[in-house]
Design an enzyme around this catalytic site. Structure first.
Site, PDB file in Angstrom:
ATOM      1  N   GLY A  11       0.845  -1.193   0.000  1.00 45.20           N
ATOM      2  CA  GLY A  11       0.000   0.000   0.000  1.00 45.20           C
ATOM      3  C   GLY A  11       0.883   1.247   0.000  1.00 45.20           C
ATOM      4  N   GLY A  43     -10.619  10.714   1.271  1.00 42.17           N
ATOM      5  CA  GLY A  43     -10.588  12.107   1.732  1.00 42.17           C
ATOM      6  C   GLY A  43      -9.443  12.923   1.186  1.00 42.17           C
ATOM      7  N   GLY A  44      -8.223  12.438   1.376  1.00 40.92           N
ATOM      8  CA  GLY A  44      -7.070  13.191   0.919  1.00 40.92           C
ATOM      9  C   GLY A  44      -5.919  13.074   1.886  1.00 40.92           C
ATOM     10  NE  ARG A 261     -14.583  10.412  10.169  1.00 40.89           N
ATOM     11  CZ  ARG A 261     -13.592  10.028   9.377  1.00 40.89           C
ATOM     12  NH1 ARG A 261     -12.677   9.199   9.828  1.00 40.89           N
ATOM     13  NH2 ARG A 261     -13.526  10.451   8.138  1.00 40.89           N
ATOM     14  CD  GLU A 345      -5.555   1.431   9.339  1.00 44.24           C
ATOM     15  OE1 GLU A 345      -5.609   1.517   8.102  1.00 44.24           O
ATOM     16  OE2 GLU A 345      -6.523   1.093  10.045  1.00 44.24           O
ATOM     17  CB  SER A 361      -4.897   7.714   7.608  1.00 48.05           C
ATOM     18  OG  SER A 361      -5.795   8.240   6.662  1.00 48.05           O
ATOM     19  CG  LEU A 362      -3.996   8.654   2.231  1.00 50.34           C
ATOM     20  CD1 LEU A 362      -4.605   9.415   1.060  1.00 50.34           C
ATOM     21  CD2 LEU A 362      -3.406   7.344   1.737  1.00 50.34           C
TER      22      LEU A 362
END
Lengths: 491, 225
Positions: A11, A43-44, A261, A345, A361-362
Site C-alpha cells: 500500500g 478524503g485526501g 465521528r 496503519e 492517515s495517508l
C-alpha cells in the site's frame, strides 16, 4: 533469496518505504501489488501548505483531536515534515488537484482549523498507490506478488527475514533479509462485517510482530465511521456536510449530524440498541449536487445497498474504520526487535492519539513509510529460515476438517462490535471476553483446506491473527480509561 | 440459483438473483467449496476481483448475479488458479516506461480518466490482440503511458512515445472492446489514438509499415498521386 530490505505490504506506506530504501528491495503483496486497501482512502492527505496555515496549527489540531494523549513533540515534527512529503509526491507525479491559478487545492475536513487536505479527484488513495507503484517499477524495486505472510524468521535474537506462502504454487518460500519492514495496514477487519476494510485488516503481521517480541500499544483505540452501509462501504462525511440527515424508520431525526465521528457513532448505536433502524437521507440534497459532486456515493448506495438515494433513504450503521493502535515504534519506524521495522496503519507511533484526523492517515503512510525505508542501520542477521514448519502445517491442514471461516469471522466481528465497539462498559467487555472462549475452541479444532490460491489457508491465518488482536483489543479496553474513540459507559 | 464456475463446475448458490458475485463467492467458500478467487476492498477500487461473467469482464464486488450465469477467470493472464489471476501488469508497465520520467518545474497534472486505472486486468482480458500476440503492451499499459505523455509536468515525452512503438500503439486493432469493460470508464482506444497522433507529430512512424517500405504509398502532398 537474500535482500537488504524485505517490505511486507504494497500500500502507500510499503511503496514509500520501498522508494526510500537503500540496496536490494523486495516488496511482498498478498495479492497483486496494487490490490490494496490504501486505494480506498477517499478524503485526501493533510499538510499545512497555505501561507495562512502553519505546521504548528496542524500539530495542535492533531493533538487536540486525539484527546491530548499522543506525543506533541512527535506530532509537531510529523506536521513539519508534511509539506516536504507533499513536494516529494508531486515530484513523483502524484496528480493533486490544482486551483485555476495553478496552486495546489486544499479542502476543509472536520477537526482541522484550516483547509489543508490535498486531494486527487475522488480517490486520492487510489491515485497515490498507482503513482507510487509506477515509480517503484521505475526505481527497479522488485515485487513478489501473491505471497502471503506465514512467519517472521527469528535468528540470534533478531528478525532476519520471513517465510511466505506462494499462493499460486502452494508452497513456502524463505526470504533472508537484513531488515523486514511491515506495512500491512490496520486491524479494523477484525470487526467484519462491521468494518469498512473489505477483505483486509485481520492484523496478521501485527500478531506475528507481537509473537516476535514487538510491543503492541493502544489496541483499544479504534475509529468508527458513523455512516457505513450495512455491507461495510462507507458513505462520505461530505454527505452530511451537504445537508444529508440521519433519520429512523419513522422518518424522525435523532441526532445532530454535524457531531464528530465518535459522538455521532455513539448516538446511532444507542438509537439502534433502542430497537430503531437508522438511515441516511440524501433527499435533502439538491439532485444536481448529488450527481455532480457525490456521484461515487450514489454508485455505492445503488450497488451495495440496492437503493436509489435520490428517492429513498439508505440504511447505515457505524463501522470500524481506522486502527489508531498497533505495533509500537519510534519515530524512525523501529520496533522493539532488531531487524523489524513497521510503518503506516499497522503502527502506533504516537501521532493519532485516541482519534485520527481526516487526511492524517495517508500522511502518516507517506512520512512513516519514507522514514522506515531510509532506516538502513536497524538490521538483524539475515537468515534463510527452514521451510519445514510451514511444510508440516500445509500437509497437516491437507488432512483437516474445513471450517466456515467467513461465518467464524462474522461471529467474532459481531462480538467485538456489540460488546467492545462504539460503546463499551466493563460488563460488556467482560461478556466479550467470555464470548471469545467458544470461538477460540472452534478455531483450534478446525483446519483450512489446502486448495487453489491458498484461499482457505490465507483466511485461516487471518482468523488466527484476528483472534489474537481481538483478545488484545478487549484486554486493553478493560484496562484503559475512556478517551476519544474509546468510550465506556458506567456498568 | 445455479451458476457455472470455472471450467464447467456447476454450483447451486443459496443466494437470490441480484446478489453480488463477491458475496455469493464468499458464501460458497463458507459452504465448504474450496475455490480459488480474490476479493479485496469490496468497494470497486482495488481491482483484485475482476472475473468474466458470460464472457464479459466485471468486478465481482459490483456484479449482481443472474440465474445460470457462467463465471470464468480473466483471459490472457500470466497465472491463474480457478478465478484468481495475475495479469502480469508489472512487466508490461516496465516495458512501456509507464511512469513520470522527469518532473518539469510547472504544469498541471493529467486529469483524465486514465489516471484512475486500478489495473484490474479487464481490458487485457477483453483484448483480441492477445489471441495472437502475448507481447502486445495492451490497453492498460498504453493508457497509462498516455496519462504521463498528457501530463504537463512530464519534461520527457519522447522516451514514452519511443517505448510504445514496438508491440504497442500500432498493434491495437481499434476494435474498442476494452472501453466498455473498464470499471473506471477509461477508453484505452482513445488514449491509443492520442498516442498515435502524438507519435506522428514527433516524426515516429509505425515500424510495421516502415518494414514494408514506409508509409509512402505514392501520394505527394504538393502534387497529388
Amino acid at each position: 533469496m537474500k535482500v537488504d530490505a524485505l517490505i511486507i505490504g504494497s500500500g502507500v506506506a510499503g511503496l514509500c518505504a520501498a522508494l526510500s530504501a537503500q540496496g536490494e528491495v523486495l516488496v511482498v503483496s498478498e495479492m497483486g501489488p496494487t490490490e490494496v486497501l490504501s486505494s480506498m482512502a477517499q478524503g485526501g492527505i493533510s499538510a499545512a501548505i497555505s501561507p495562512e496555515d502553519s505546521a504548528q496549527q496542524h500539530a495542535i489540531d492533531t493533538f487536540k483531536a486525539g484527546g491530548e494523549i499522543a506525543s506533541y513533540d512527535r506530532i509537531e515534527r510529523f506536521c513539519q515534515e508534511a509539506p516536504e512529503a507533499i513536494a516529494w509526491l508531486e515530484q513523483l507525479g502524484a496528480p493533486f488537484v490544482r486551483r485555476a491559478e495553478g496552486a495546489l487545492a486544499v479542502r476543509q475536513m472536520a477537526g482541522h482549523t484550516h483547509p489543508r487536505t490535498l486531494y486527487a479527484a475522488d480517490y486520492t488513495g487510489l491515485r497515490l498507490v498507482q503513482t507510487l507503484y509506477d515509480q517503484a517499477l521505475k526505481a527497479g524495486v522488485r515485487f513478489l506478488s501473491h505471497h502471503t505472510l506465514y512467519s517472521l524468521s527469528h535468528h540470534q535474537g533478531a528478525i532476519g527475514g520471513a517465510v511466505l506462502l506462494d499462493r499460486f504454487a502452494q508452497r513456502p518460500v524463505s526470504i533472508a533479509a537484513d531488515r523486514v519492514i511491515l506495512a500491512t495496514g490496520g486491524y479494523g477487519g477484525i470487526f467484519t462485517p462491521h468494518a469498512t476494510t473489505g477483505a483486509f485488516g485481520s492484523g496478521r503481521a501485527i500478531a506475528l510482530a507481537a509473537e516476535a517480541g514487538a510491543v503492541l500499544d493502544g489496541l483499544h483505540l479504534m475509529q468508527f465511521h458513523p455512516t457505513a452501509l450495512l455491507s461495510g462501504q462507507l458513505l462520505s462525511e461530505a454527505l452530511r456536510g451537504y445537508g444529508a440527515q440521519l433519520i429512523d424508520e419513522q422518518g424522525e431525526r435523532f441526532s445532530d449530524e454535524q457531531l464528530p465521528r465518535d459522538q455521532l457513532s455513539r448516538a446511532i448505536v444507542r438509537h439502534r440498541e433502542a430497537g430503531h433502524h437508522t438511515f441516511l437521507d440524501l433527499r435533502t440534497i439538491d439532485a444536481a449536487i448529488l450527481e455532480e459532486h457525490l456521484a461515487q456515493e450514489l454508485l455505492l448506495a445503488r450497488c451495495y445497498a440496492g437503493v436509489d438515494p435520490r428517492t429513498e433513504p439508505v440504511a447505515i450503521a457505524p463501522a470500524a474504520h481506522y486502527s489508531m493502535g498497533g505495533i509500537q515504534t519510534d519515530e524512525r519506524g523501529r520496533t522493539a526487535v532488531e531487524g523489524l521495522l513497521a510503518c503506516g496503519e499497522c503502527v502506533q507511533s504516537g501521532i493519532h492519539g485516541a482519534n485520527r484526523l481526516g487526511g492524517n492517515s495517508l500522511l502518516e503512510a507517506v512520512i512513516a513509510g519514507r522514514r522506515a525505508g531510509a532506516e538502513s542501520g536497524y538490521c538483524g542477521v539475515a537468515h534463510d529460515a527452514s521451510l519445514e514448519p510451514a511444510q508440516i502445517a500445509l500437509s497437516r491442514w491437507a488432512q483437516g476438517e474445513p471450517i466456515a471461516l467467513g461465518q467464524w469471522r462474522r461471529s467474532l466481528g459481531s462480538v467485538l462490535f456489540h460488546q467492545a465497539g462504539v460503546i463499551g462498559s466493563q460488563a460488556r467487555l467482560q461478556s466479550a471476553q467470555a464470548a471469545l472462549g467458544p470461538l477460540k475452541a472452534a478455531l483450534k479444532a478446525a483446519a483450512p483446506s489446502v486448495g487453489p490460491y491458498l484461499r482457505s489457508v490465507s483466511a485461516y491465518l487471518d482468523a488466527q491473527a484476528a483472534l489474537v488482536l481481538a483478545e488484545g483489543v478487549i484486554e486493553a479496553a478493560i484496562k484503559a480509561p475512556p478517551v476519544g474513540a474509546h468510550y465506556k459507559e458506567e456498568s | 440459483m445455479r451458476v457455472v464456475l470455472g471450467s464447467g463446475q456447476e454450483f447451486s448458490l443459496g443466494a437470490k438473483p441480484g446478489t453480488l458475485l463477491s458475496t455469493a463467492l464468499k458464501a460458497l467458500a463458507d459452504s465448504g467449496v474450496d475455490l480459488g478467487f480474490k476479493i479485496g476492498c469490496e468497494g470497486g477500487v482495488c481491482g483484485a476481483c475482476a472475473v468474466r461473467v458470460n464472457d464479459r469482464e466485471v468486478l465481482a464486488c459490483s456484479y449482481a448475479l443472474q440465474e445460470s450465469d457462467r463465471i470464468t477467470p480473466l483471459r490472457f493472464s500470466e497465472k491463474s488458479a480457478d478465478l484468481a489471476t495475475e495479469s502480469g501488469a508489472g512487466a508490461r508497465l516496465m516495458r512501456a516506461n509507464a511512469w513520470l520520467i522527469a518532473h518539469a518545474q510547472a504544469g498541471k497534472p493529467f486529469e483524465g480518466k486514465a489516471g484512475s486505472c486500478i489495473l484490474c486486468g479487464s481490458c487485457q482480458s477483453a483484448c483480441p490482440v492477445y489471441e495472437t500476440s502475448s507481447d502486445f503492451l495492451g490497453p492498460y499499459a498504453l493508457s497509462r503511458v498516455w496519462r504521463y505523455v498528457a501530463d504537463e509536468r512530464e519534461a520527457q515525452k519522447q522516451p514514452h512515445l519511443e517505448a510504445v512503438q514496438q508491440n504497442g500503439i500500432y498493434d491495437c486493432t481499434l476494435c474498442g472492446y476494452c472501453g466498455p469493460v473498464c470499471p473506471q470508464g477509461i477508453d484505452p482506444k482513445m488514449d491509443i489514438l492520442n498516442l498515435r497522433s502524438r507519435s506522428a507529430v514527433v516524426g515516429l512512424q509505425d515500424p510495421n509499415a516502415a518494414a514494408m517500405g514506409g508509409i509512402d504509398f505514392g501520394f505527394n502532398p504538393n502534387q497529388g498521386f
